[in-house]
Design a protein around this motif. Structure first.
Motif, PDB file in Angstrom:
ATOM      1  N   GLY A  70       2.611   1.356   9.191  1.00  0.00           N
ATOM      2  CA  GLY A  70       1.990   2.670   9.398  1.00  0.00           C
ATOM      3  C   GLY A  70       1.985   3.523   8.144  1.00  0.00           C
ATOM      4  O   GLY A  70       1.659   4.703   8.210  1.00  0.00           O
ATOM      5  N   THR A  71       2.331   2.915   6.990  1.00  0.00           N
ATOM      6  CA  THR A  71       2.340   3.705   5.742  1.00  0.00           C
ATOM      7  C   THR A  71       1.145   3.380   4.848  1.00  0.00           C
ATOM      8  O   THR A  71       1.099   3.812   3.698  1.00  0.00           O
TER       9      THR A  71
ATOM     10  N   VAL B  28      -6.875   6.341   4.262  1.00  0.00           N
ATOM     11  CA  VAL B  28      -6.956   7.288   3.162  1.00  0.00           C
ATOM     12  C   VAL B  28      -6.129   6.818   1.960  1.00  0.00           C
ATOM     13  O   VAL B  28      -6.493   7.026   0.806  1.00  0.00           O
ATOM     14  N   ARG B  29      -5.034   6.127   2.212  1.00  0.00           N
ATOM     15  CA  ARG B  29      -4.191   5.625   1.122  1.00  0.00           C
ATOM     16  C   ARG B  29      -4.670   4.268   0.617  1.00  0.00           C
ATOM     17  O   ARG B  29      -4.612   3.979  -0.583  1.00  0.00           O
ATOM     18  N   SER B  30      -5.150   3.437   1.527  1.00  0.00           N
ATOM     19  CA  SER B  30      -5.505   2.057   1.163  1.00  0.00           C
ATOM     20  C   SER B  30      -6.897   1.934   0.545  1.00  0.00           C
ATOM     21  O   SER B  30      -7.147   1.001  -0.237  1.00  0.00           O
ATOM     22  N   LYS B  31      -7.799   2.860   0.889  1.00  0.00           N
ATOM     23  CA  LYS B  31      -9.207   2.724   0.477  1.00  0.00           C
ATOM     24  C   LYS B  31      -9.385   2.438  -1.025  1.00  0.00           C
ATOM     25  O   LYS B  31     -10.147   1.540  -1.396  1.00  0.00           O
ATOM     26  N   PRO B  32      -8.684   3.153  -1.924  1.00  0.00           N
ATOM     27  CA  PRO B  32      -8.917   2.910  -3.354  1.00  0.00           C
ATOM     28  C   PRO B  32      -8.591   1.490  -3.809  1.00  0.00           C
ATOM     29  O   PRO B  32      -9.116   1.037  -4.826  1.00  0.00           O
ATOM     30  N   VAL B  33      -7.714   0.787  -3.074  1.00  0.00           N
ATOM     31  CA  VAL B  33      -7.360  -0.580  -3.505  1.00  0.00           C
ATOM     32  C   VAL B  33      -7.965  -1.644  -2.584  1.00  0.00           C
ATOM     33  O   VAL B  33      -7.644  -2.829  -2.696  1.00  0.00           O
ATOM     34  N   LEU B  34      -8.837  -1.200  -1.684  1.00  0.00           N
ATOM     35  CA  LEU B  34      -9.525  -2.134  -0.787  1.00  0.00           C
ATOM     36  C   LEU B  34     -10.930  -2.367  -1.348  1.00  0.00           C
ATOM     37  O   LEU B  34     -11.705  -1.421  -1.516  1.00  0.00           O
TER      38      LEU B  34
END
Ligand code: NAP
Length: 346
Positions: free
Chosen positions: A239-240, A244-250
């Motif tokens: 859940g971390t 919003v957090r993962s998008k830049p590295v996806l």
């Protein structure tokens, strides 16, 4: 009903021990009680349970500590004021004690393992299981305890990988690689031919490397979003790693698999997937019979190994819940219900 049994066995005369709770609350609500032993329907087998587990889901259903937004939904499904299912437990491994009249795929004495679905009830000495449900023969190289540790994490990982279209060559990041879902995900993805980066704490780095991770990110020291790496698939079991957090590295066309999601994240997933160029998968994983059989085959071939952190007796279930609730377990926590009648093979 015609039941094929061992000689002189009469299920309706018998009772069994089970770990019950009649209210939501802390681990102390759990106690051992005597319940009627279930009787298999025509299409069911009665399993004498040797090993079961306490999962993260058991702790959630006991305490109602569920992801944001799911509180009312879980109460509606499980019982508003008190739980309708008094016995928790979703994984079991044991021996077939009796079969219903229409059962063809299993016989008395078979070693089996499986999942109990929404009915739970596996933290007990006996459990009935639909022969066409998530139930399979235990491979000869696995003990009952090892078999019980496979299906919860394994079926969840298989389900999310299928929905997320994970394929050979994909760069996958598993956030929370050392829990029950994580250890299965790392192994299944590696077996599929994915390139796996595991996010866990330093104390679990060696474990996840042994399971097949090519790279390990220690979340207590590094932020996986700041290492200059991108991924085709991110599986988040903690859940971390929300969108919003993962998008830049996806990567474009990438898939974010939220094993643990809030209700708001789950509802937003289809819209984000439709409007953007990345797909988000969230929501409960289903328990499929063929997935449990796949796990058995992979384990038999040595391509998937169960990871057992601790073992407790059924009587120690409250202690087991206290440990699982810390969120620090590695793989599975097993309850040994009865000891194997012969030596463990592992
Ligand atoms: N959607 C579904 O159908 C579905 C199905 C199954 C499970 N779930 C949910 O998925 C979640 C995971 O389940 P699980 O059974 O795998 O949990 P688990 O076994 O309890 O996970 C514990 C692991 O998480 C690690 N961890 C804790 N905080 C972390 C962090 N910030 N970053 C990376 N790793 C961290 C811990 O390692 P350290 O001690 O080293 O931190 C520990 O090894 C649960 O919340 C469960 O409710 C959902």
């Amino acid at each position: 009903m015609d039941i094929t049994t061992k000689p002189r066995f009469n299920p309706s005369d018998c009772t069994m021990q089970a770990a019950v709770r009649t209210e939501y609350g802390p681990p102390e609500v759990l106690r051992i009680a005597e319940l009627p032993r279930p009787t298999p329907k025509d299409n069911e087998v009665l399993v004498k349970i040797y090993a079961t587990t306490v999962t993260s889901a058991d702790c959630r259903l006991r305490s109602l500590n569920v992801p944001a937004g799911f509180g009312l939904i879980v109460r509606l499904a499980m019982g508003i004021w008190r739980p309708r299912q008094t016995v928790l437990g979703s994984e079991f491994a044991g021996a077939v004690e009796a079969i219903g009249s229409k059962v063809t795929g299993f016989k008395v004495g078979d070693r089996v393992f499986g999942m109990s679905g929404a009915s739970m009830g596996a933290n007990a000495q006996y459990k009935c299981a639909d022969e066409n449900g998530p139930l399979a023969h235990i491979p000869p190289n696995l003990s009952y305890e090892e078999a019980a540790a496979l299906p919860f994490g394994g079926t969840t990982a298989l389900n999310f990988f299928r929905r997320g279209g994970l394929k050979a060559g994909d760069r996958l990041l598993v956030n929370g690689a050392s829990g029950a879902v994580g250890v299965a995900a790392v192994q299944l993805a590696r077996d599929l031919g994915a390139d796996v980066t595991a996010v866990c704490s330093g104390r679990n780095a060696e474990l996840v490397r042994e399971l097949g991770a090519c790279r390990v990110v220690d979340y207590t020291r590094q932020d996986f979003t700041r290492l200059g790496q991108t991924y085709d698939v991110i599986l988040d079991t903690v859940g971390t790693a929300p969108f919003v957090r993962s998008k830049p590295v996806l990567r474009k066309g990438g898939r974010l698999l939220l094993v643990l999601a809030t209700l708001a994240q789950m509802l937003a997933a289809p819209r984000e997937s439709l409007l953007g160029n990345r797909k988000i998968v969230a929501g409960p994983a289903s328990e499929r019979a063929e997935d449990v059989r796949s796990l058995a085959k992979l384990a038999q071939e040595g391509r998937l190994r169960p990871v057992i952190d601790r073992r407790y007796s059924l009587e120690q279930i409250a202690e087991a819940h206290r440990y699982v609730e810390t969120g620090r377990k590695r793989g599975s926590v097993v309850l040994t219900v009865q000891h194997e009648p012969y030596a463990t093979l592992s």
